[in-house]
Enzyme design. Structure first.
Site, PDB file in Angstrom:
ATOM      1  N   LYS A  11       0.866  -1.189   0.000  1.00 56.89           N
ATOM      2  CA  LYS A  11       0.000   0.000   0.000  1.00 56.89           C
ATOM      3  C   LYS A  11       0.898   1.233   0.000  1.00 56.89           C
ATOM      4  CE  LYS A  11      -1.617   1.560   3.834  1.00 56.89           C
ATOM      5  NZ  LYS A  11      -0.976   2.910   3.840  1.00 56.89           N
ATOM      6  N   PRO A  96       9.534  -5.018   2.960  1.00 57.86           N
ATOM      7  CA  PRO A  96      10.242  -4.651   4.191  1.00 57.86           C
ATOM      8  C   PRO A  96       9.262  -4.405   5.337  1.00 57.86           C
ATOM      9  CG  PRO A  96      11.019  -3.349   2.333  1.00 57.86           C
ATOM     10  CD  PRO A  96       9.802  -4.074   1.857  1.00 57.86           C
ATOM     11  N   GLY A 102       2.534  -0.602   4.458  1.00 54.28           N
ATOM     12  CA  GLY A 102       1.430  -1.429   4.937  1.00 54.28           C
ATOM     13  C   GLY A 102       1.616  -2.909   4.793  1.00 54.28           C
ATOM     14  N   GLY A 104       2.296  -5.419   6.929  1.00 52.07           N
ATOM     15  CA  GLY A 104       1.545  -6.224   7.891  1.00 52.07           C
ATOM     16  C   GLY A 104       0.048  -6.148   7.656  1.00 52.07           C
ATOM     17  N   SER A 105      -0.430  -4.949   7.336  1.00 46.75           N
ATOM     18  CA  SER A 105      -1.855  -4.783   7.039  1.00 46.75           C
ATOM     19  C   SER A 105      -2.249  -5.540   5.778  1.00 46.75           C
ATOM     20  CB  SER A 105      -2.176  -3.297   6.874  1.00 46.75           C
ATOM     21  OG  SER A 105      -1.934  -2.582   8.070  1.00 46.75           O
ATOM     22  N   ALA A 106      -1.390  -5.478   4.760  1.00 49.73           N
ATOM     23  CA  ALA A 106      -1.663  -6.212   3.519  1.00 49.73           C
ATOM     24  C   ALA A 106      -1.699  -7.709   3.773  1.00 49.73           C
ATOM     25  CB  ALA A 106      -0.605  -5.869   2.476  1.00 49.73           C
ATOM     26  N   ASP A 138      -5.259   0.395   8.818  1.00 55.08           N
ATOM     27  CA  ASP A 138      -4.916   0.254   7.402  1.00 55.08           C
ATOM     28  C   ASP A 138      -5.457  -1.027   6.766  1.00 55.08           C
ATOM     29  OD1 ASP A 138      -3.616   2.639   7.177  1.00 55.08           O
ATOM     30  OD2 ASP A 138      -1.595   1.802   7.234  1.00 55.08           O
TER      31      ASP A 138
END
Length: 283
Positions: A11, A96, A102, A104-106, A138
């Site tokens: 993101k 990374p 984003g 972790g959110s993805a 997110d």
């Protein structure tokens, strides 16, 4: 059942205005989120219990997490859909960690989409976004992984302008940046809401509008992580780069190019010590 796979695209915040602050301390934002060209990959097979393995260039960065967002998302979906089955999950971590794109959110959003298919929950996108909201601001926008305007603390999501065909280059100096620290380092007032068109006819028109906007977290992130300035200078010095800016709370920066091919070529010119990925924006 055979293994199912889901991509978790990065993101990218093309701009990010801090527009205010709530009484509880959370900052109000206005941002345009887009997706691509790099992604993590999540794979799942049916199992009696829920488990997660990690691999990929940045997999070791998450090894110490006792409660990964992917597992939290899986449990939230199972509770909502009253699923008693488990799953063996495998995350190939190519994005990374703590990098402003984003990751972790993805990954959590990909887990919701993937397990919704694996467990045959048949929940719609809106239901998955509702499950995602308590897990992180997110994650709902990552459920759809489409261009979107984000406001409030990230929970107010509306369609973004139609994007032109263009290239995007992501570059990270392999230095993690903690989002809370960046917000604490921020000084000054607040920015107004942006005015955006319904669509951009080409990359040049999009860049002209974006150039009038800012990432309000860029300056505080630079004060904490000066190498971000080196990345921005490298991008701005790259032939064909129409706009260079930091994404989110950093340290990943992006460059917009007229074509995906130009972005891919520019990625090859970045220092080998940095992480980079070039390609097309997802529509």
């Amino acid at each position: 059942m055979a293994a199912l796979t889901e991509a978790a695209p990065a993101k990218v915040n093309l701009f990010l205005h801090v527009t205010g602050r709530r009484a509880d301390g959370y900052h109000l934002l206005d941002s345009l989120a887009v997706f691509g060209p790099a992604a993590d990959t999540l794979t799942a097979t049916r199992a009696e219990a829920l488990s997660l393995t990690l691999a990929g260039p940045f997999g070791e960065s998450l090894a110490a997490e006792p409660d990964n967002l992917v597992l939290r998302a899986a449990r939230a979906l199972a509770a909502e859909a009253q699923v008693t089955a488990g799953a063996t999950l495998h995350l190939e971590k190519h994005l990374p960690v703590a990098s402003g794109i984003g990751g972790g959110s993805a990954d959590a959003a990909a887990a919701l989409r993937l397990l919704n298919r694996l467990w045959r929950c048949e929940l719609g996108e809106a239901a998955l976004a509702r499950i995602a909201a308590p897990l992180g601001a997110d994650i709902p926008v990552c459920v759809a992984s489409r261009p979107a305007r984000m406001q409030g603390i990230g929970e107010v999501i509306t369609p973004g302008p139609a994007l032109p065909e263009c290239g995007l280059l992501l570059v990270n100096p392999r230095v993690p940046v903690a989002t809370p620290a960046v917000f604490r380092a921020r000084q000054g007032g607040f920015s107004p809401l942006a005015e955006l068109p319904v669509a951009w006819p080409d990359a040049e028109a999009m860049v002209a509008d974006l150039a009038r906007l800012t990432n309000d977290l860029e300056a505080p992130a630079l004060s904490l992580c000066p190498v971000i300035g080196d990345v921005l200078c490298a991008l701005r010095a790259t032939p064909g780069c129409l706009l260079a800016r930091m994404s989110g709370s950093g340290a990943t920066c992006f460059g917009i190019f007229a074509t995906p091919g130009a972005a891919i070529a520019a990625a090859r010119a970045m220092p080998e010590a940095w992480w980079s990925a070039g390609g097309a924006l997802l529509p």
